[in-house]
Design a protein around this motif. Structure first.
Motif, PDB file in Angstrom:
ATOM      1  N   CYS A   1       0.991  -1.325  -0.326  1.00 17.58           N
ATOM      2  CA  CYS A   1      -0.024   0.383   0.139  1.00 17.58           C
ATOM      3  C   CYS A   1       0.708   1.345  -0.113  1.00 17.58           C
ATOM      4  O   CYS A   1       0.378   2.415  -0.959  1.00 17.58           O
ATOM      5  CB  CYS A   1      -0.842  -0.388   0.948  1.00 17.58           C
TER       6      CYS A   1
ATOM      7  N   ARG B   1       4.575   1.252  -1.367  1.00 17.13           N
ATOM      8  CA  ARG B   1       4.381   1.750  -2.499  1.00 17.13           C
ATOM      9  C   ARG B   1       3.454   2.522  -3.447  1.00 17.13           C
ATOM     10  O   ARG B   1       3.710   3.148  -4.853  1.00 17.13           O
ATOM     11  CB  ARG B   1       5.234   0.642  -2.940  1.00 17.13           C
ATOM     12  N   GLU B   2       2.372   1.628  -3.435  1.00 16.39           N
ATOM     13  CA  GLU B   2       1.760   2.455  -4.185  1.00 16.39           C
ATOM     14  C   GLU B   2       0.885   3.923  -4.188  1.00 16.39           C
ATOM     15  O   GLU B   2       0.592   4.569  -5.089  1.00 16.39           O
ATOM     16  CB  GLU B   2      -0.282   1.340  -4.335  1.00 16.39           C
ATOM     17  N   ARG B   3       1.299   4.176  -2.527  1.00 17.06           N
ATOM     18  CA  ARG B   3       0.607   5.294  -2.911  1.00 17.06           C
ATOM     19  C   ARG B   3       2.006   6.281  -3.108  1.00 17.06           C
ATOM     20  O   ARG B   3       1.753   7.786  -4.012  1.00 17.06           O
ATOM     21  CB  ARG B   3       0.995   5.958  -0.960  1.00 17.06           C
TER      22      ARG B   3
ATOM     23  N   ASN C   1       3.914   5.796  -5.064  1.00 19.33           N
ATOM     24  CA  ASN C   1       3.608   5.965  -6.822  1.00 19.33           C
ATOM     25  C   ASN C   1       2.836   6.663  -7.701  1.00 19.33           C
ATOM     26  O   ASN C   1       2.895   7.805  -8.910  1.00 19.33           O
ATOM     27  CB  ASN C   1       3.919   3.981  -8.015  1.00 19.33           C
ATOM     28  N   GLN C   2       1.889   7.350  -6.669  1.00 21.98           N
ATOM     29  CA  GLN C   2       0.818   7.934  -6.486  1.00 21.98           C
ATOM     30  C   GLN C   2       0.806   9.106  -7.091  1.00 21.98           C
ATOM     31  O   GLN C   2       0.420  10.493  -7.377  1.00 21.98           O
ATOM     32  CB  GLN C   2      -0.644   7.989  -6.187  1.00 21.98           C
ATOM     33  N   ILE C   3       2.088   9.800  -6.332  1.00 19.73           N
ATOM     34  CA  ILE C   3       2.557  10.947  -6.065  1.00 19.73           C
ATOM     35  C   ILE C   3       3.280  11.768  -7.203  1.00 19.73           C
ATOM     36  O   ILE C   3       4.251  10.796  -8.166  1.00 19.73           O
ATOM     37  CB  ILE C   3       3.481  10.895  -5.259  1.00 19.73           C
TER      38      ILE C   3
END
Length: 69
Positions: free
Chosen positions: A61, A63-65, A67-69
């Motif tokens: 989770c 890592r996903e956050r 990558n969204q930035i």
């Protein structure tokens, strides 16, 4: 009753033994929940901090956050 477990790399594990005369499962679960809530609430009063090692889902989770930035 409180027991300290061997020191770990992330801190001092503490084990709590609690007993209840309550026999009804639903009421017993309520007693356990109240005791855990109280224990968590008063840790700072003793200069303690709680720590739980993140699991693989937590890392995913994060890592996903990132990558969204």
């Amino acid at each position: 009753m409180v027991r300290y477990l061997p020191m770990a790399e992330r801190g001092l594990p503490v084990e709590l033994y609690l007993f209840s005369a309550e026999k009804t499962w639903k009421m017993y679960e309520a007693v356990v929940a109240d005791l855990i809530d109280h224990t968590i609430a008063v840790t700072a009063e003793f200069g303690l901090r709680l720590y739980q090692s993140p699991g693989s889902y937590d890392i995913q989770c994060l890592r996903e956050r990132v990558n969204q930035i």
